[in-house]
Design an enzyme around this catalytic site. Structure first.
Site, PDB file in Angstrom:
ATOM      1  N   LYS A 113       0.822  -1.215   0.000  1.00  0.00           N
ATOM      2  CA  LYS A 113       0.000   0.000   0.000  1.00  0.00           C
ATOM      3  C   LYS A 113       0.848   1.254   0.000  1.00  0.00           C
ATOM      4  O   LYS A 113       0.457   2.260  -0.587  1.00  0.00           O
ATOM      5  CB  LYS A 113      -0.970  -0.014   1.188  1.00  0.00           C
ATOM      6  N   LYS A 195      -3.978 -10.542  -6.622  1.00  0.00           N
ATOM      7  CA  LYS A 195      -5.337 -10.806  -6.116  1.00  0.00           C
ATOM      8  C   LYS A 195      -6.344  -9.806  -6.693  1.00  0.00           C
ATOM      9  O   LYS A 195      -5.987  -8.656  -6.976  1.00  0.00           O
ATOM     10  CB  LYS A 195      -5.351 -10.791  -4.587  1.00  0.00           C
ATOM     11  N   LYS A 198     -10.416  -4.257  -4.952  1.00  0.00           N
ATOM     12  CA  LYS A 198     -11.250  -3.080  -5.215  1.00  0.00           C
ATOM     13  C   LYS A 198     -10.429  -1.979  -5.855  1.00  0.00           C
ATOM     14  O   LYS A 198     -10.917  -1.172  -6.610  1.00  0.00           O
ATOM     15  CB  LYS A 198     -11.775  -2.509  -3.882  1.00  0.00           C
TER      16      LYS A 198
HETATM   17  P1  TYM Z   1     -10.498  -6.132   3.116  1.00  0.00           P
HETATM   18  O1  TYM Z   1     -11.595  -5.150   3.253  1.00  0.00           O
HETATM   19  O2  TYM Z   1      -9.350  -5.813   2.243  1.00  0.00           O
HETATM   20  O3  TYM Z   1     -11.069  -7.527   2.640  1.00  0.00           O
HETATM   21  C1  TYM Z   1     -12.190  -8.124   3.287  1.00  0.00           C
HETATM   22  C2  TYM Z   1     -12.122  -9.639   3.209  1.00  0.00           C
HETATM   23  O4  TYM Z   1     -12.081 -10.082   1.849  1.00  0.00           O
HETATM   24  C3  TYM Z   1     -10.976 -10.950   1.667  1.00  0.00           C
HETATM   25  N1  TYM Z   1     -10.474 -10.772   0.300  1.00  0.00           N
HETATM   26  C4  TYM Z   1     -10.271 -11.767  -0.570  1.00  0.00           C
HETATM   27  N2  TYM Z   1     -10.452 -13.099  -0.466  1.00  0.00           N
HETATM   28  C5  TYM Z   1     -10.167 -13.855  -1.557  1.00  0.00           C
HETATM   29  N3  TYM Z   1      -9.695 -13.340  -2.723  1.00  0.00           N
HETATM   30  C6  TYM Z   1      -9.499 -12.013  -2.865  1.00  0.00           C
HETATM   31  N4  TYM Z   1      -9.069 -11.522  -4.017  1.00  0.00           N
HETATM   32  C7  TYM Z   1      -9.787 -11.162  -1.753  1.00  0.00           C
HETATM   33  N5  TYM Z   1      -9.711  -9.820  -1.559  1.00  0.00           N
HETATM   34  C8  TYM Z   1     -10.123  -9.597  -0.285  1.00  0.00           C
HETATM   35  C9  TYM Z   1      -9.969 -10.512   2.710  1.00  0.00           C
HETATM   36  O5  TYM Z   1      -9.040 -11.523   3.002  1.00  0.00           O
HETATM   37  C10 TYM Z   1     -10.864 -10.199   3.888  1.00  0.00           C
HETATM   38  O6  TYM Z   1     -11.208 -11.385   4.580  1.00  0.00           O
HETATM   39  N6  TYM Z   1      -8.097  -5.366   7.435  1.00  0.00           N
HETATM   40  C11 TYM Z   1      -9.202  -6.053   6.804  1.00  0.00           C
HETATM   41  C12 TYM Z   1     -10.531  -5.677   7.422  1.00  0.00           C
HETATM   42  C13 TYM Z   1     -10.582  -5.890   8.886  1.00  0.00           C
HETATM   43  C14 TYM Z   1     -10.685  -7.125   9.570  1.00  0.00           C
HETATM   44  C15 TYM Z   1     -10.686  -6.801  10.968  1.00  0.00           C
HETATM   45  C16 TYM Z   1     -10.794  -8.446   9.150  1.00  0.00           C
HETATM   46  C17 TYM Z   1     -10.508  -4.891   9.830  1.00  0.00           C
HETATM   47  N7  TYM Z   1     -10.578  -5.472  11.069  1.00  0.00           N
HETATM   48  C18 TYM Z   1     -10.779  -7.801  11.926  1.00  0.00           C
HETATM   49  C19 TYM Z   1     -10.879  -9.431  10.137  1.00  0.00           C
HETATM   50  C20 TYM Z   1     -10.864  -9.110  11.506  1.00  0.00           C
HETATM   51  C21 TYM Z   1      -9.242  -5.694   5.328  1.00  0.00           C
HETATM   52  O7  TYM Z   1      -8.738  -4.697   4.910  1.00  0.00           O
HETATM   53  O8  TYM Z   1      -9.962  -6.548   4.560  1.00  0.00           O
END
Ligand code: TYM
Length: 331
Positions: A113, A195, A198
């Site tokens: 990032k 991956k 968004k």
């Molecule tokens: P974020 O918002 O980037 O993604 C949310 C969830 O989607 C999964 N994910 C994917 N899984 C498979 N293939 C992909 N291409 C893909 N892109 C995203 C991510 O692994 C995630 O499970 N920091 C976290 C949000 C968060 C969080 C937490 C998660 C904040 N606090 C506490 C768990 C527990 C995040 O940015 O996810």
């Protein structure tokens, strides 16, 4: 026996992708019966990039509607908005003081990032995993269902929790990552070695959950493959087709072997259409329900108010224990 506790969340940064759905939400909906679930909308985490405030507010409510539209039942699972439970930011500060610069600088997401947003490498981006640790530890979660990209953040959460427990005695449960299902890492359609995300800048790389059927079909038709024209899983040499097999498998429940058989003698054109159609069918009821929910803001408000109250009761108990142990004057 009491149920095991689950906590997970997604950032409210706008359109979710098929990766978020298959890697996270779709697994969450299946866990609601067997676990005590907390699903959070991580709006504080989005502040590491610049947002238009009104858009962020809308995105947060949209994500709440999407959770419910995807099958998270607010009568079974607790759904809440991170910023509405102050204990998250409070515990994050405390845990910051128990986390080392060295371990944070090893986080691959921080490296990625900061390369992407070279003009805004703020300290929130650096300490982002600490807020995530606070999210998880406040609820004494046993399991955290996430996609593969979040595993490293779970490891640091465990390290922080263990470090704290060692100094002050048992305070936090040590959570396990729960990376499950065939689609723990859905790749981009244009660049199947990265991956699906968004924030991808490549056109047609990500399927968004609110894409119209024609758009979904077009994106799959344009997806990058190889010249072999045989539907065969081989992640190394055929990352594009392997990714499509993964998506098809995650949605239909068919094994890779069965998919290869199903498309024996057929070309990529047929396969791409079949994958697109199964995604369109999967998303159709979600998109319809989502539209309905968006027309009912009062209902959404009822859910987030109740969610915040429930979450606060649990989170505050953990925070109180922490504050007492570290020497904060209590009431
Ligand atoms: P974020 O918002 O980037 O993604 C949310 C969830 O989607 C999964 N994910 C994917 N899984 C498979 N293939 C992909 N291409 C893909 N892109 C995203 C991510 O692994 C995630 O499970 N920091 C976290 C949000 C968060 C969080 C937490 C998660 C904040 N606090 C506490 C768990 C527990 C995040 O940015 O996810």
């Amino acid at each position: 026996m009491s149920k095991k506790i689950i906590l997970s969340g997604i950032q409210s940064t706008g359109n979710l992708t098929l990766g978020n759905y298959l890697g996270a939400i779709n697994n969450w909906t299946k866990m609601q019966e067997d676990y005590d679930c907390h699903f959070m909308i991580a709006n504080l985490h989005t502040l590491t990039i610049r947002n238009d405030p009104e858009t962020l507010r809308q995105n947060t409510l949209n994500l709440l509607a999407l959770y419910i539209a995807s099958g998270i039942n607010p009568e079974k699972s607790n759904i809440f908005i991170q910023s509405q439970v102050a204990s998250h930011a409070e515990l994050a500060w405390v845990l910051n003081c128990y986390t080392y610069m060295g371990e944070l600088s090893r986080m691959t997401q921080f490296k990625d990032k900061s390369a992407k947003h070279a003009d805004n490498i703020n300290s929130g981006l650096f300490t982002y995993p600490v807020l995530m640790a606070a999210d998880i530890l406040l609820y004494q979660a046993d399991l955290v269902p996430v996609g593969e990209d979040q595993k490293q953040h779970l490891e640091i959460t465990r390290d922080i929790a263990e470090r704290f427990n060692k100094i002050y005695g048992q305070t936090f449960k040590i959570p396990e990552p729960y990376v499950q299902g065939v689609a723990a890492r859905v790749m981009g359609l244009q660049d199947p070695t990265s991956k699906m995300s968004k924030s991808s800048t490549l056109e047609n790389d990500s399927i968004l959950l609110n894409d119209e059927p024609e758009v979904i079909l077009k994106k799959f038709k344009k997806s990058v493959t190889d010249s072999e024209n045989i539907v065969r899983y081989d992640k190394e040499n055929k990352p594009g087709i392997s990714n499509l097999i993964t998506i098809y498998s995650a949605i239909t429940g068919k094994t890779k072997e069965n998919i290869e058989k199903e498309f024996e003698g057929k070309g990529y054109g047929d396969f791409k259409t079949a994958v697109a159609n199964c995604v369109i069918e999967e998303l159709k009821p979600i998109q319809e329900k989502y539209k309905e929910l968006k027309e009912n803001p009062d209902y959404l408000e009822k859910i987030f108010r109740r969610g915040a109250e429930r979450a606060y009761t649990i989170a505050h108990k953990t925070l109180e224990d922490v504050y007492k142990k570290i020497g904060m004057v209590w009431f």
